[in-house]
Design a protein around this motif. Sequence first.
Motif, PDB file in Angstrom:
ATOM      1  N   PHE A   1       0.721  -1.139   0.247  1.00 40.05           N
ATOM      2  CA  PHE A   1       0.493  -0.063  -0.197  1.00 40.05           C
ATOM      3  C   PHE A   1       0.759   1.366  -0.277  1.00 40.05           C
ATOM      4  O   PHE A   1       0.567   1.965  -0.692  1.00 40.05           O
ATOM      5  CB  PHE A   1      -1.062  -0.137   1.336  1.00 40.05           C
TER       6      PHE A   1
ATOM      7  N   ARG B   1      -2.794   2.429   3.430  1.00 36.46           N
ATOM      8  CA  ARG B   1      -3.883   2.752   4.280  1.00 36.46           C
ATOM      9  C   ARG B   1      -3.227   1.995   5.512  1.00 36.46           C
ATOM     10  O   ARG B   1      -3.769   1.724   6.845  1.00 36.46           O
ATOM     11  CB  ARG B   1      -5.144   1.434   3.499  1.00 36.46           C
ATOM     12  N   GLN B   2      -2.384   0.457   5.503  1.00 36.23           N
ATOM     13  CA  GLN B   2      -1.809   0.097   6.499  1.00 36.23           C
ATOM     14  C   GLN B   2      -0.569  -0.722   6.084  1.00 36.23           C
ATOM     15  O   GLN B   2      -0.886  -1.015   5.167  1.00 36.23           O
ATOM     16  CB  GLN B   2      -3.156  -0.843   7.382  1.00 36.23           C
TER      17      GLN B   2
ATOM     18  N   SER C   1       1.031  -4.274   6.104  1.00 35.82           N
ATOM     19  CA  SER C   1       0.690  -5.649   5.644  1.00 35.82           C
ATOM     20  C   SER C   1       2.030  -6.499   6.696  1.00 35.82           C
ATOM     21  O   SER C   1       1.089  -7.946   7.155  1.00 35.82           O
ATOM     22  CB  SER C   1       1.146  -6.047   4.632  1.00 35.82           C
ATOM     23  N   ASP C   2       2.701  -6.316   7.765  1.00 32.71           N
ATOM     24  CA  ASP C   2       2.761  -7.099   8.353  1.00 32.71           C
ATOM     25  C   ASP C   2       1.697  -7.070  10.072  1.00 32.71           C
ATOM     26  O   ASP C   2       1.593  -7.432  10.054  1.00 32.71           O
ATOM     27  CB  ASP C   2       3.658  -6.745   8.640  1.00 32.71           C
ATOM     28  N   ASP C   3       1.604  -6.090  10.904  1.00 29.02           N
ATOM     29  CA  ASP C   3       0.961  -5.698  12.072  1.00 29.02           C
ATOM     30  C   ASP C   3      -0.814  -5.572  11.357  1.00 29.02           C
ATOM     31  O   ASP C   3      -1.968  -5.517  12.473  1.00 29.02           O
ATOM     32  CB  ASP C   3       2.343  -4.675  12.639  1.00 29.02           C
ATOM     33  N   ASP C   4      -0.766  -4.928  10.193  1.00 27.47           N
ATOM     34  CA  ASP C   4      -2.216  -4.887   9.900  1.00 27.47           C
ATOM     35  C   ASP C   4      -2.729  -3.375  10.628  1.00 27.47           C
ATOM     36  O   ASP C   4      -4.195  -3.853  10.205  1.00 27.47           O
ATOM     37  CB  ASP C   4      -3.265  -5.973   9.714  1.00 27.47           C
ATOM     38  N   GLN C   5      -2.108  -2.916  10.808  1.00 24.19           N
ATOM     39  CA  GLN C   5      -2.682  -1.608  12.268  1.00 24.19           C
ATOM     40  C   GLN C   5      -2.977  -0.323  11.465  1.00 24.19           C
ATOM     41  O   GLN C   5      -4.357  -0.437  12.049  1.00 24.19           O
ATOM     42  CB  GLN C   5      -1.825  -1.200  13.020  1.00 24.19           C
ATOM     43  N   GLY C   6      -2.433   0.538  10.531  1.00 24.01           N
ATOM     44  CA  GLY C   6      -3.079   1.422  10.397  1.00 24.01           C
ATOM     45  C   GLY C   6      -2.644   2.305  10.797  1.00 24.01           C
ATOM     46  O   GLY C   6      -4.294   3.347  10.809  1.00 24.01           O
ATOM     47  N   VAL C   7      -2.177   2.840  11.773  1.00 21.75           N
ATOM     48  CA  VAL C   7      -2.944   3.693  12.874  1.00 21.75           C
ATOM     49  C   VAL C   7      -1.807   4.660  13.011  1.00 21.75           C
ATOM     50  O   VAL C   7      -2.388   6.628  12.966  1.00 21.75           O
ATOM     51  CB  VAL C   7      -2.620   3.397  14.015  1.00 21.75           C
TER      52      VAL C   7
ATOM     53  N   THR D   1      -9.146   8.227   4.337  1.00 26.46           N
ATOM     54  CA  THR D   1      -8.369   7.036   4.458  1.00 26.46           C
ATOM     55  C   THR D   1      -9.282   6.669   3.509  1.00 26.46           C
ATOM     56  O   THR D   1      -9.673   6.504   2.804  1.00 26.46           O
ATOM     57  CB  THR D   1      -9.168   6.139   5.715  1.00 26.46           C
ATOM     58  N   VAL D   2      -8.038   5.033   3.301  1.00 24.81           N
ATOM     59  CA  VAL D   2      -8.695   4.604   2.151  1.00 24.81           C
ATOM     60  C   VAL D   2      -9.230   4.512   0.667  1.00 24.81           C
ATOM     61  O   VAL D   2     -10.481   5.074   0.532  1.00 24.81           O
ATOM     62  CB  VAL D   2      -9.800   3.036   2.523  1.00 24.81           C
TER      63      VAL D   2
END
Lengths: 268, 326
Positions: free
Chosen positions: A46, A126-127, A129-135, A150-151
């Motif tokens: 992403f 958007r996030q 791909s390892d922790d998927d958190q996106g914060v 976002t997104v």
Amino acid sequence: MRIVVCVKEVLDPDAVNNYALAGRLEIGDDGKTLTQTTIPQLMNGFDEQAIEAALLLRDAGAECTICVVSVGADPANQLRHASALGADEVVGISSPVAEPDAHVVASLLVAHIRSLGGADLVLCGRQASDDDQGVVPALIGEALGMPVVTVASSVELADTSALRVTRVTPDGDEIVEAAMPAVVTISNEIGDPRYPTAANKLKARRVKPTLVGPDDLSLDADALAPRVLLTQQFVPTVQGNCEFISGDTPAELADRLVARLREDKVLP
Amino acid sequence: MTTTAIVVCTWSGARGEVLEEAEAALTLGRKVSVALGGELQWLVVGAMPEGGAEIAQRQGVAVLENIEDAKLAGGQADAFVEALAQYCAERSPRLVLFSQGFDTRLVAPRLAGRLGSGVVVNAVDIEAAADSPLKVTASAYGGDTRVVYELAGAEPCIVSLLANAVLPESVEGAASPSVRNVAVDLSSVEERIRVVEAARTEGPRLEDAEIIVSGGRGLSSPDNYKLVEQLAEALGGLPGASRPLVDEGWVDSSRQVGLTGKITRPGLYVAAGISGASQHMAGCGAAKAIVAINTDPDAAIFRYARYGIVGDCLAILPELIRAAKK
Ligand SMILES: Cc1cc2nc3c(=O)[nH]c(=O)nc-3n(C[C@H](O)[C@H](O)[C@H](O)COP(=O)(O)OP(=O)(O)OC[C@H]3O[C@@H](n4cnc5c(N)ncnc54)[C@H](O)[C@@H]3O)c2cc1C
């Protein structure tokens, strides 16, 4: 305008997938780190698409400086890739904290953006791909007082000072406008990122990323105090109990499956 | 001594969460509040959902709270973040737990940034004990791994609970909750993001579907997706897809099931020509029954499936369409 794109290096998610599916994903003695050295490191997909979003803005005529920034131990490879794609500046920030969480990463990125004199647009994937958190993008937006969209599947200039963004929401596409400066996160719907040309790849080999350390940035102790500590990682078990339907022809297989589904009340 | 407040926050309205998900978050919130000897509160932002009081009672909620303000109706984040920040400043909860929806992914971390708190999304469980940090288990690598995080930083801790991660469980004989309206002052909030064209759901949503038939790269050409649509129609369900079909432009992104697509929970999920990557299963793993059709007997999808056919989906789908119509 200045566009800052934030990128993260991750383990190749497809390789992680394959190891996990084969039941061979290894977790180190610390109980939390994936250790297989055969899993390649690459730029989070992403985030690569966030660079693409910046390049699309430039293609559409925006006069911009594209600055790609990464917090990480050894960002040279991905920054060279960013450079080959068309980034004007590539910057690696080293973290003084051994295991930086999203807050520390955001603090470092924010401090760097401030040291540049700010940014008109901050793009992130958007996030990761390892922790998927996106914060991280939301934390950057809060710290810099910028709105966070976002997104996104497309980002355009509405005029010289505002963006028009299409967001992929659960209810379909939403089109929004926000004044710059702003943070926008990019989703895969923006499209495949371009490949660098051979000539640009060659040129990028000679590019030396600017390396920034915590001493170059003004940061207080709180900015570098992680809030979220990873303590453990494990592979969840999937219990397979698949009933295989047998049959000699597609018609027989289909009839038997449908009969079975009706018998088990999965279908009426 | 003040009581430790554990707040479950959900909101109704435009992209409001499913009530069942709110209930799952309440069940998890109750577990935490019992472990900490705290008080479970349910904060509903926007109009109180129908049946909310009954849900609150059977989930052992002590206080049912409600924030309503015209500025929260637009569905954009600035007003939400400000309202929740004011609420947290006044009530100092230990934990704010969201049931995760599209907007939570933005509101939860922004709130954390505003308050200096730690935040974890995609959570599947929380362990709590007196005098120790909260431990949050979350999904990572699309579901390939689980990670456990300890939360430090300012309170409240902010956690967003993944859909379908917790099964709602009710308690017997709980008292009916007290009800409190929370006043916030949003007069200074000017939403910085302006919606030019609102999203319009066209037809029924995958999230609500009882039957879904999804196709993957095994369909091998965009034309063959019509087989998926026809089977979905024959079964009275909706068609879905794996991400490559969206990336290739074969189908609209609203069809994508998975980590970065729709999180569904149908009674029946038929996966044709889908390998079963964790990121896809994140969107359909909660289905009651999965049927997998795949030429590769070792495909991961069969590990999740209840029924499997090893075979060519292009040959089997037409026969299934015929059989389903019988
Ligand atoms: C950060 C991130 C987020 C992601 N989010 C999502 C998401 O939200 N949703 C999603 O779906 N993916 C997502 N992915 C992608 C995911 O990892 C997989 O790549 C993807 O799901 C694979 O799609 P597929 O199963 O259709 O294709 P493949 O993995 O290529 O599988 C095709 C399958 O079809 C079978 N096959 C071939 N021919 C036939 C035939 N004739 N009949 C029957 N079977 C056949 C093959 O054996 C194979 O198992 C994400 C990836 C990342 C890194």
